[in-house]
Design a protein around this motif. Structure first.
Motif, PDB file in Angstrom:
ATOM      1  N   MET A 105      -0.184 -55.031   0.719  1.00 56.46           N
ATOM      2  CA  MET A 105       0.183 -55.974   1.871  1.00 56.46           C
ATOM      3  C   MET A 105       0.190 -55.158   3.122  1.00 56.46           C
ATOM      4  O   MET A 105       0.808 -54.151   3.309  1.00 56.46           O
TER       5      MET A 105
ATOM      6  N   ALA B 130       3.156 -58.086   6.494  1.00 58.90           N
ATOM      7  CA  ALA B 130       4.760 -57.869   6.035  1.00 58.90           C
ATOM      8  C   ALA B 130       5.690 -58.251   7.205  1.00 58.90           C
ATOM      9  O   ALA B 130       6.835 -58.706   7.057  1.00 58.90           O
TER      10      ALA B 130
ATOM     11  N   ALA C  29       5.950 -52.921   4.979  1.00 54.68           N
ATOM     12  CA  ALA C  29       6.147 -53.658   3.913  1.00 54.68           C
ATOM     13  C   ALA C  29       7.302 -53.256   2.885  1.00 54.68           C
ATOM     14  O   ALA C  29       8.017 -54.058   2.460  1.00 54.68           O
TER      15      ALA C  29
END
Length: 442
Positions: A1, A6, A401
């Motif tokens: 991600m 995020a 993240a």
């Protein structure tokens, strides 16, 4: 991600939880004060019991709203530093005033919770009213700041500099009234139906029926009246969005082609590649009327919006359909309930009516989340509409993240704890009060 995704997910998740806590915190004090007023006027102990029970709920949601709101304020600075650097001096006023309203709310709530048998009865009741008013003002002021992001004003952008700042003009921007009205009504709808649904379930179970019947009646009246007002506020919002954010309106309706006498799309699956909506019901000329008040007016489609400036059509369209669909379902239940109150009194306490309210328990909050998705996702790719893109505002700090995973765990834990506290509060009510009388069990 990646960090950008995020950061967006963390903000969305935080807002998704906070909006529920804050709306309940805004509205429940009015329920509490209504029950308290009925106790003072009628002297029936059941209303005092309802008041005391709801006051504990108000305290729980005040605490959770304060925690989740504080986290959001930190996230604005940590995740979106460029946004706060430029926007903070412009729309800081509503946030500072919101802090004042929150301060007053906290003091008034302290007076209310600890004022039993210490203050004059009517002054004690009035402190509860102050809790409700200040909480509602807090919500309006926060929405005013969000409205500024949708309708930036109160400054001149010259050579990349934000000059000639007017905080009052920024706070009372073109979008603040329609957004604040729609949000406040939605808070009463969602909380009213949720509280009424919980008490309806307890009535159906035969637990402490007298207590839950009185609580159900108060919550149902608030929720159903607000449900009847919501289409009016929705119409005001739709016309406002059509003027200021045509891209958002086009995404809401999956309106790909600019046309006069545009039809209103109900349901359907948007196909962005083919620029069509499959399996939809189309009401001729209704979109033009909804947007402008003129059945033959032109409504701008996505074909006139550059691809890079278009919001995610599918997400906005589905969220809008969910919001409207659930809103209409609650409006229908409100109409049935008013028929029961004024024409068919035997319906009001029938099992089927109570079951309808139980089914409707989550509808308001689902519609609330869907509506907030329309507001926020429909503004993309802008964090300040037409001025600053979301991608340009995100923090350069790596590892977002991990922050997202941590905060997600915190919010899920908070939701579980609050749910357990509320469940414990509801079960304690049935242990403390006799369902057949207005007197406490000693």
């Amino acid at each position: 991600m990646d960090d950008f995704l995020a950061a967006r997910l963390q903000m969305a998740f935080s807002l998704g939880f906070h909006i529920v806590f804050s709306c309940i915190g805004m509205v429940m004090p009015f329920f509490m004060c209504t029950a308290h007023y009925l106790w003072l006027k009628r002297k029936k102990a059941v209303y005092l019991d309802v008041t005391r029970a709801w006051s504990k709920g108000v305290a729980i949601f005040f605490a959770t709203g304060a925690v989740s709101g504080t986290v959001l304020s930190f996230e604005l600075g940590l995740l979106w530093p460029k946004f706060m650097e430029h926007a903070g001096p412009i729309f800081g006023m509503p946030f500072s005033l919101e802090g004042t309203a929150f301060f007053i709310e906290a003091i008034a709530l302290g007076f209310y919770l600890y004022g039993w048998n210490r203050f004059h009865p009517w002054f004690h009741w009035f402190t509860g009213v102050i809790v409700g008013i200040s909480g509602l003002l807090s919500g309006i002021l926060v929405v005013a700041a969000n409205a500024w992001m949708n309708s930036p004003s109160g400054f001149d952008l010259i050579n990349g500099q934000y000059l000639n700042i007017d905080p009052m003009k920024a706070m009372f921007n073109e979008a603040w009234f329609s957004q604040a009205l729609h949000m406040c009504v939605a808070a009463f709808v969602s909380t009213g139906f949720a509280v009424a649904g919980v008490h309806a379930l307890m009535i159906l179970k035969g637990q402490n029926v007298n207590f839950h019947r009185k609580a159900f009646q108060i919550a149902a009246i608030f929720g159903t009246v607000a449900a009847c007002l919501q289409p009016i506020s929705g119409d005001i919002s739709a016309k406002d969005v059509a003027q200021r954010q045509p891209a958002k309106l086009a995404a809401m309706e999956a309106h790909f082609q600019t046309e006069k006498g545009a039809g209103l799309i109900i349901g359907g699956i948007p196909d962005t590649a083919a620029k069509t909506v499959k399996y939809a019901i189309k009401i001729p000329k209704a979109l033009s009327f909804m947007a402008t008040g003129d059945f033959n007016a032109e409504v701008k489609g996505l074909d006139q919006i550059p691809q890079k400036d278009q919001p995610p059509v599918a997400v906005v369209h589905y969220a809008f359909q969910i919001m409207v669909g659930l809103g209409m379902a609650m409006l229908g239940l409100a109409v049935i309930y008013f028929i029961a109150l004024f024409k068919k009194k035997n319906w009001a306490e029938s099992k089927w009516m109570l079951k309808l309210f139980v089914i409707a328990t989550p509808m308001g909050f689902l519609a609330l989340e869907a509506g907030w998705t329309v507001t926020e996702v429909g503004r993309q790719p802008w964090i300040i509409y037409g001025v600053m893109r979301t991608a340009d505002a995100v923090t350069p700090m790596p590892g977002i993240a991990y922050s997202f995973y941590l905060f997600t765990a915190v919010y899920i834990s908070l939701a579980i704890i609050v749910s357990l506290l509320l469940f414990r509060q509801i079960t304690m009510v049935d242990k403390l009060y006799d369902s057949s009388t207005d007197k406490k069990i000693q």
